[in-house]
Design an enzyme around this catalytic site. Structure first.
Site, short mmCIF file in Angstrom:
data_model
loop_
_atom_site.label_atom_id
_atom_site.label_comp_id
_atom_site.label_asym_id
_atom_site.label_seq_id
_atom_site.Cartn_x
_atom_site.Cartn_y
_atom_site.Cartn_z
N THR A 132 -95.40 -110.14 -4.91
CA THR A 132 -94.52 -111.04 -5.66
C THR A 132 -93.53 -111.74 -4.74
O THR A 132 -93.20 -111.23 -3.66
CB THR A 132 -93.73 -110.20 -6.69
OG1 THR A 132 -92.65 -110.96 -7.19
CG2 THR A 132 -93.12 -108.94 -6.06
N ASP A 133 -93.01 -112.88 -5.19
CA ASP A 133 -91.96 -113.58 -4.42
C ASP A 133 -90.63 -112.83 -4.51
O ASP A 133 -89.70 -113.12 -3.76
CB ASP A 133 -91.79 -115.03 -4.90
CG ASP A 133 -91.40 -115.15 -6.37
OD1 ASP A 133 -91.39 -114.13 -7.09
OD2 ASP A 133 -91.11 -116.29 -6.80
N GLU A 134 -90.53 -111.87 -5.44
CA GLU A 134 -89.24 -111.19 -5.65
C GLU A 134 -88.83 -110.35 -4.45
O GLU A 134 -87.66 -109.99 -4.31
CB GLU A 134 -89.29 -110.36 -6.94
CG GLU A 134 -89.67 -111.22 -8.12
CD GLU A 134 -89.48 -110.58 -9.48
OE1 GLU A 134 -88.68 -109.66 -9.63
OE2 GLU A 134 -90.17 -111.04 -10.42
N TYR A 157 -87.87 -102.76 -8.87
CA TYR A 157 -89.23 -103.31 -8.86
C TYR A 157 -89.52 -104.00 -7.52
O TYR A 157 -90.51 -103.69 -6.84
CB TYR A 157 -89.42 -104.30 -10.01
CG TYR A 157 -90.65 -105.19 -9.86
CD1 TYR A 157 -91.93 -104.64 -9.90
CD2 TYR A 157 -90.53 -106.57 -9.68
CE1 TYR A 157 -93.07 -105.46 -9.75
CE2 TYR A 157 -91.65 -107.38 -9.54
CZ TYR A 157 -92.91 -106.83 -9.57
OH TYR A 157 -94.03 -107.62 -9.42
N LYS A 161 -92.17 -103.12 -4.50
CA LYS A 161 -93.24 -104.03 -4.05
C LYS A 161 -93.06 -104.34 -2.56
O LYS A 161 -94.04 -104.41 -1.81
CB LYS A 161 -93.23 -105.34 -4.86
CG LYS A 161 -93.66 -105.21 -6.30
CD LYS A 161 -95.10 -104.74 -6.49
CE LYS A 161 -96.13 -105.78 -6.06
NZ LYS A 161 -97.51 -105.35 -6.44
#
Ligand code: NAD
Ligand code: TYD
Length: 350
Positions: A132-134, A157, A161
């Protein structure tokens, strides 16, 4: 020999689109879908392809290392596309350890199973980790995440990741495991579990329930239609370079409140309600702790090197998505019964 690809998390939102694309586009491949069927995994997402001759389902938890080894021995996959994860930020705030177990320990278990199976030679093998870009943290008013942006995760989260991404790279460096990694922006589309913004709000509008907008509603996300993400995954799996990271995004930034207003407008039209009806459901609620202000992806690299570009405009994609939910009310009813209610009450208690 025709390739076998092990796709994890194939019963989830994005995974089901990836499984469908591979099963239908590559009839000569064998596609093994490994999924624990948590609250987010649902075999109803795959009804249309589950009888296909080149498709197999294995209900396995990433935390069960012995079962993972069995699956690798049984099917001897040439490649892995790893999507299985705990994926919702709000749940990670309520219960961070679940994210450490599945996203970090589960990914390392999977890497170990692949490494053991591929011990003789990594020739022709590939471990593709979907992220993810997060992991890049939050942007201010300007700027974009590139592949060089340093990791700076803020939620449990995104921290889990980020850790899993680091482990994949570490297996590449340490054991020479061939890998590729992608970091994608927010997806939307059919089969999206109604805990995330777009499907939650579609479901609430259908049921005339409040639309809980966090904080001032001025948080920004870059939205990508899920089928465009699946096409990108296909391209990266087949044409991406080992050891590389590719950012995937929609070039489609929306402030939450503007997106919610557009959704209200489209839903009113489709439900035959008077314009403005759904807007009245908007309710500002307390903010998410550690809420990242803005995400935006620079997807130049995947465009330049692999020729990928999003094909569906946001209005088209959103319209298709709403139509899908309106036509699949039974699916919505199934996934929002039982445990969903308890989660909802806990998350949105005032
Ligand atoms: P999802 O929550 O809809 O699906 C996750 C799937 O993983 C479910 O089928 C679930 O049953 C399975 N799973 C969970 N824990 C498992 C375990 N311990 N063992 C085996 N299977 C398990 O998630 P999604 O939105 O489809 O996301 C898929 C992947 O893409 C995730 O890795 C996520 O981090 C990443 N991603 C998602 C988005 C997004 O907008 N949804 C954006 C970028 C990246
Ligand atoms: P979400 O769909 O949970 O994705 P992510 O947090 O991974 O980006 O949330 C998208 C945006 O919508 C995010 O800024 C949080 C906000 N949001 C709300 O305002 N209300 C809600 O009920 C939810 C679920 C999200």
């Amino acid at each position: 020999m025709n390739p076998t690809i092990l796709i994890t998390g194939g019963a989830g939102f994005i995974g089901s689109h990836v499984v469908r694309l591979f099963v239908t586009k590559y009839p000569a491949y064998r596609i093994v879908n490994l999924d624990a069927l948590t609250y987010a995994g649902n075999l109803e997402n795959l009804r249309d392809i589950e009888q296909a001759a080149n498709y197999v389902f294995e209900k396995v938890d990433l935390l069960d290392a012995a079962e993972l080894e069995r699956v690798f021995q049984t099917y001897q996959p040439d490649g892995v596309i790893h999507l299985a994860a705990e994926s919702h930020v709000d749940r990670s705030i309520l219960s961070p350890l679940d994210f450490v177990y599945t996203n970090v320990v589960g990914t390392v278990n999977l890497l170990n199973a692949a490494k053991k199976q591929w011990a003789n030679s990594f020739e022709g093998k590939r471990f593709y980790h979907v992220s993810t870009d997060e992991v890049y943290g939050a942007l201010g008013e300007t700027g974009l995440f590139t592949e060089e942006t340093p990791y700076d995760p803020n939620s449990p989260y995104s921290a889990s990741k980020a850790a899993s991404d680091h482990f994949v790279r570490a297996y590449g460096e340490t054991y020479h495991m061939p890998f590729v990694l992608t970091n994608c922006s927010n997806n939307y589309g059919p089969y999206h579990f109604p805990e995330k913004l777009i499907p939650l709000f579609i479901n609430n509008i259908i049921n005339n329930k409040p639309l809980p907008v966090y904080g001032d509603g001025l948080y920004t996300r870059d939205w990508l239609f899920v089928k465009d993400h699946a096409v990108a995954i296909d391209m990266v799996y087949h044409k991406g370079k080992n050891g590389e990271t590719y950012n995937i995004g929609g070039f489609n930034e929306w402030k939450n409140i503007d997106l919610v207003k557009l959704l209200c407008k489209l839903m009113d039209e489709k439900l035959g309600r008077t314009t403005g009806t759904s807007l009245q459901l908007i309710t500002y609620v307390k903010d998410r702790p550690g809420h990242d202000r803005r995400y935006a992806i620079d997807a130049t690299k995947i465009n330049r090197e692999l020729g990928w570009t999003p094909s569906v405009t946001f209005e088209e994609g959103l319209s298709q998505t709403i139509d899908w939910y309106l036509q699949n009310t039974e699916w919505l009813e199934h996934v929002t019964s039982g445990a969903y209610q308890q989660y909802y009450e806990k998350q949105y208690a005032s």
